[in-house]
Structure formats: structure tokens, C-alpha cells
Motif scaffolding. Sequence first.
Motif, PDB file in Angstrom:
ATOM      1  N   LEU A 164       1.109  -1.116  -0.047  1.00  0.00           N
ATOM      2  CA  LEU A 164       0.027   0.064   0.033  1.00  0.00           C
ATOM      3  C   LEU A 164       0.940   1.078   0.061  1.00  0.00           C
ATOM      4  CD1 LEU A 164      -2.684  -1.218   2.582  1.00  0.00           C
ATOM      5  CD2 LEU A 164      -3.134  -0.486  -0.035  1.00  0.00           C
ATOM      6  N   VAL A 165       1.933   1.256   0.850  1.00  0.00           N
ATOM      7  CA  VAL A 165       2.783   2.312   0.783  1.00  0.00           C
ATOM      8  C   VAL A 165       3.664   2.709  -0.458  1.00  0.00           C
ATOM      9  CG1 VAL A 165       4.684   3.480   2.196  1.00  0.00           C
ATOM     10  CG2 VAL A 165       3.175   2.071   3.580  1.00  0.00           C
ATOM     11  N   SER A 166       3.998   1.480  -0.952  1.00  0.00           N
ATOM     12  CA  SER A 166       4.644   1.686  -2.446  1.00  0.00           C
ATOM     13  C   SER A 166       3.630   2.267  -3.514  1.00  0.00           C
ATOM     14  CB  SER A 166       5.161   0.142  -2.815  1.00  0.00           C
ATOM     15  OG  SER A 166       4.015  -0.681  -3.214  1.00  0.00           O
ATOM     16  N   LYS A 167       2.462   1.997  -3.459  1.00  0.00           N
ATOM     17  CA  LYS A 167       1.290   2.788  -4.179  1.00  0.00           C
ATOM     18  C   LYS A 167       0.946   3.920  -3.805  1.00  0.00           C
ATOM     19  CE  LYS A 167       1.567  -0.860  -6.725  1.00  0.00           C
ATOM     20  NZ  LYS A 167       2.273  -0.857  -8.161  1.00  0.00           N
ATOM     21  N   GLY A 168       1.707   4.669  -2.824  1.00  0.00           N
ATOM     22  CA  GLY A 168       1.478   6.145  -2.541  1.00  0.00           C
ATOM     23  C   GLY A 168       0.522   6.329  -1.557  1.00  0.00           C
ATOM     24  N   VAL A 169       0.102   5.192  -0.868  1.00  0.00           N
ATOM     25  CA  VAL A 169      -0.914   5.679   0.303  1.00  0.00           C
ATOM     26  C   VAL A 169      -0.017   6.207   1.478  1.00  0.00           C
ATOM     27  CG1 VAL A 169      -2.399   4.561   2.201  1.00  0.00           C
ATOM     28  CG2 VAL A 169      -2.105   3.497   0.030  1.00  0.00           C
ATOM     29  N   ASP A 170      -0.665   7.448   2.108  1.00  0.00           N
ATOM     30  CA  ASP A 170       0.077   8.293   2.763  1.00  0.00           C
ATOM     31  C   ASP A 170       0.009   8.142   4.284  1.00  0.00           C
ATOM     32  OD1 ASP A 170       1.346  10.576   3.756  1.00  0.00           O
ATOM     33  OD2 ASP A 170      -0.062  12.070   3.515  1.00  0.00           O
ATOM     34  N   ILE A 171       1.012   7.518   4.853  1.00  0.00           N
ATOM     35  CA  ILE A 171       1.181   7.173   6.140  1.00  0.00           C
ATOM     36  C   ILE A 171       0.923   8.356   7.047  1.00  0.00           C
ATOM     37  CG2 ILE A 171       2.689   6.298   8.124  1.00  0.00           C
ATOM     38  CD1 ILE A 171       3.983   4.817   6.288  1.00  0.00           C
ATOM     39  N   SER A 172       1.232   9.666   7.010  1.00  0.00           N
ATOM     40  CA  SER A 172       1.187  10.812   7.677  1.00  0.00           C
ATOM     41  C   SER A 172      -0.404  11.449   7.747  1.00  0.00           C
ATOM     42  CB  SER A 172       1.962  12.030   7.036  1.00  0.00           C
ATOM     43  OG  SER A 172       1.505  12.432   5.642  1.00  0.00           O
ATOM     44  N   ASN A 173      -1.045  10.645   6.679  1.00  0.00           N
ATOM     45  CA  ASN A 173      -2.414  11.222   6.815  1.00  0.00           C
ATOM     46  C   ASN A 173      -3.587  10.148   7.002  1.00  0.00           C
ATOM     47  OD1 ASN A 173      -4.843  12.871   6.410  1.00  0.00           O
ATOM     48  ND2 ASN A 173      -5.004  12.347   4.193  1.00  0.00           N
ATOM     49  N   SER A 174      -3.018   8.976   7.604  1.00  0.00           N
ATOM     50  CA  SER A 174      -3.691   7.786   7.846  1.00  0.00           C
ATOM     51  C   SER A 174      -4.346   7.618   9.283  1.00  0.00           C
ATOM     52  CB  SER A 174      -2.830   6.549   7.745  1.00  0.00           C
ATOM     53  OG  SER A 174      -1.593   6.712   8.714  1.00  0.00           O
ATOM     54  N   HIS A 175      -4.861   8.682   9.704  1.00  0.00           N
ATOM     55  CA  HIS A 175      -5.718   8.768  10.929  1.00  0.00           C
ATOM     56  C   HIS A 175      -7.201   8.138  10.818  1.00  0.00           C
ATOM     57  CE1 HIS A 175      -2.299  11.168  12.116  1.00  0.00           C
ATOM     58  NE2 HIS A 175      -2.670  11.108  13.503  1.00  0.00           N
ATOM     59  N   HIS A 176      -7.828   7.599  11.606  1.00  0.00           N
ATOM     60  CA  HIS A 176      -9.062   7.342  11.426  1.00  0.00           C
ATOM     61  C   HIS A 176      -9.878   8.694  11.673  1.00  0.00           C
ATOM     62  CE1 HIS A 176     -13.295   6.232  13.017  1.00  0.00           C
ATOM     63  NE2 HIS A 176     -13.058   5.168  11.957  1.00  0.00           N
ATOM     64  N   ASP A 177     -11.066   8.821  11.287  1.00  0.00           N
ATOM     65  CA  ASP A 177     -11.774   9.898  11.334  1.00  0.00           C
ATOM     66  C   ASP A 177     -12.003  10.454  12.869  1.00  0.00           C
ATOM     67  OD1 ASP A 177     -12.172  10.222   8.560  1.00  0.00           O
ATOM     68  OD2 ASP A 177     -14.252   9.387   8.624  1.00  0.00           O
ATOM     69  N   SER A 178     -12.055   9.523  13.691  1.00  0.00           N
ATOM     70  CA  SER A 178     -12.193   9.928  15.114  1.00  0.00           C
ATOM     71  C   SER A 178     -10.773  10.407  15.683  1.00  0.00           C
ATOM     72  CB  SER A 178     -12.629   8.645  15.888  1.00  0.00           C
ATOM     73  OG  SER A 178     -11.626   7.631  15.793  1.00  0.00           O
ATOM     74  N   GLY A 179      -9.687  10.217  14.963  1.00  0.00           N
ATOM     75  CA  GLY A 179      -8.592  10.566  15.341  1.00  0.00           C
ATOM     76  C   GLY A 179      -7.703   9.576  15.870  1.00  0.00           C
ATOM     77  N   ARG A 180      -8.165   8.438  15.827  1.00  0.00           N
ATOM     78  CA  ARG A 180      -7.098   7.116  16.046  1.00  0.00           C
ATOM     79  C   ARG A 180      -5.945   7.066  14.958  1.00  0.00           C
ATOM     80  NH1 ARG A 180     -11.861   4.006  16.587  1.00  0.00           N
ATOM     81  NH2 ARG A 180     -11.119   2.727  14.687  1.00  0.00           N
ATOM     82  N   THR A 181      -4.839   6.948  15.484  1.00  0.00           N
ATOM     83  CA  THR A 181      -3.774   6.789  14.883  1.00  0.00           C
ATOM     84  C   THR A 181      -3.512   5.210  14.579  1.00  0.00           C
ATOM     85  OG1 THR A 181      -2.191   6.363  16.634  1.00  0.00           O
ATOM     86  CG2 THR A 181      -2.579   8.780  16.215  1.00  0.00           C
TER      87      THR A 181
END
Length: 206
Positions: free
Chosen positions: A71-88
Motif C-alpha cells: 500500500l505504501v509503495s502505491k502512494g498511500v500516505d502514512i502521515s494522513n492515515s488517522h481514523h476520522d475519530s483521530g485514532r492513529t
Amino acid sequence: ESGARTTLCDRLGFDCASYAAKFSRTECMRTFFEFSKNQFTKNVCSTNYLQLCISSKNSDWKSVVECFEWLVSKGVDISNSHHDSGRTLLMNSIQTVNRSVERIDFVVQAIHKSTGAPIVDIVNEKLYPKTMLWKFFRQYTNVSSLFRLGHLYDRRKNPAMFSLQLLWGMTALHFAFGAGCAPIVYRLVELGADVNAKNDLGMSCM
């Protein structure tokens, strides 16, 4: 090939790739990507595949790592991967039934490598909502707590409000204590987790 539509979603809005991520099926993710590259790119903005992957119900850790790295190799952004509630990602990796110190270390290092954030900041990040809906929930529970003079809702009569009251301002260490997982607690402390951290109600991990 037989005409099945890869764009279909369930009632919660999860597409085929979401289910592949949830069970860490990298081959299925690749297939979805090949057939619906545009759809995958579009859904990445609204569907948190990394959150689903790291809290995967797949007990095979190697499969989880493979799916996560793909997923990361396909460009999924780890820095923007919070749940809507804020869970990291770290909080979700603690909440999963397959939690482990190895999983914690992997997530912390992945975030550190991707964002450059200090490890001590990663493990001490507090939970606060990211969307308007969840911000409304936070305001509602805060006002309710004010009228109740800080008293918690009855866990049996109103479990949802009880959980929301505790949620805001929690850290990964709060989740680890709540899960009752001593090895993860020790590991987070080694990484710099603040044992005196408190949530918005002033409640420490203890």
C-alpha cells in the motif's frame, strides 16, 4: 472477466480493496489495482486502507507487513492515515486482537521513516477528531461532561457516551493499559511514552 463490478461498495462504503486490506490479502489488492487503478486512486482519499490493514484479523504477521508495504509503495500516505475519530495507526495496532510488540515496533518505525517525526512524538500523540462529524461528537460529549460535573455516564446504560467521554486526549499508552497488554506497555515506555499523560477528563493511564 465474467463481468463483476469492482466499483461496488457495501452499506458502510467499503469497496473490494477494503476487504482485501482488512484481511491483508495482498494478491487481492493487486488484482483490484490492476482492474480499477483509477477507482483505487480515488478511494485512497476516502478509505483508510492502512488502518484496515494494520488492524487486520489475519494472524499471519508476514501477510500484514506485505500488504502494508504494498500500500505504501502505491502512494498511500502514512502521515494522513488517522481514523476520522483521530485514532492513529499505532492506536489501531494496539486495539487489534493480534496486537504484539513486533507490530508496535513496525508501525512506529514506518511512521518515523515516512514522516520524520520523532519517535517520542509518535507514541505520545493524543487522540482528537479529524472530521466535522467527529468534532461535533467531541463538543457534545464535552458539554455533557460539563453538565454532569465531570461524572462518567453509566457504562451499562449508555456505553457509547461512556466510551466517547474517555476517548478524547487518549494516547497509545491509554489503549495499551486498556488492552491489558503488559509487554506493549513496557515497550511504549521504552520508546518514550509519558506514563503521566492524561485524557481530556484528567484521567491517567492508571
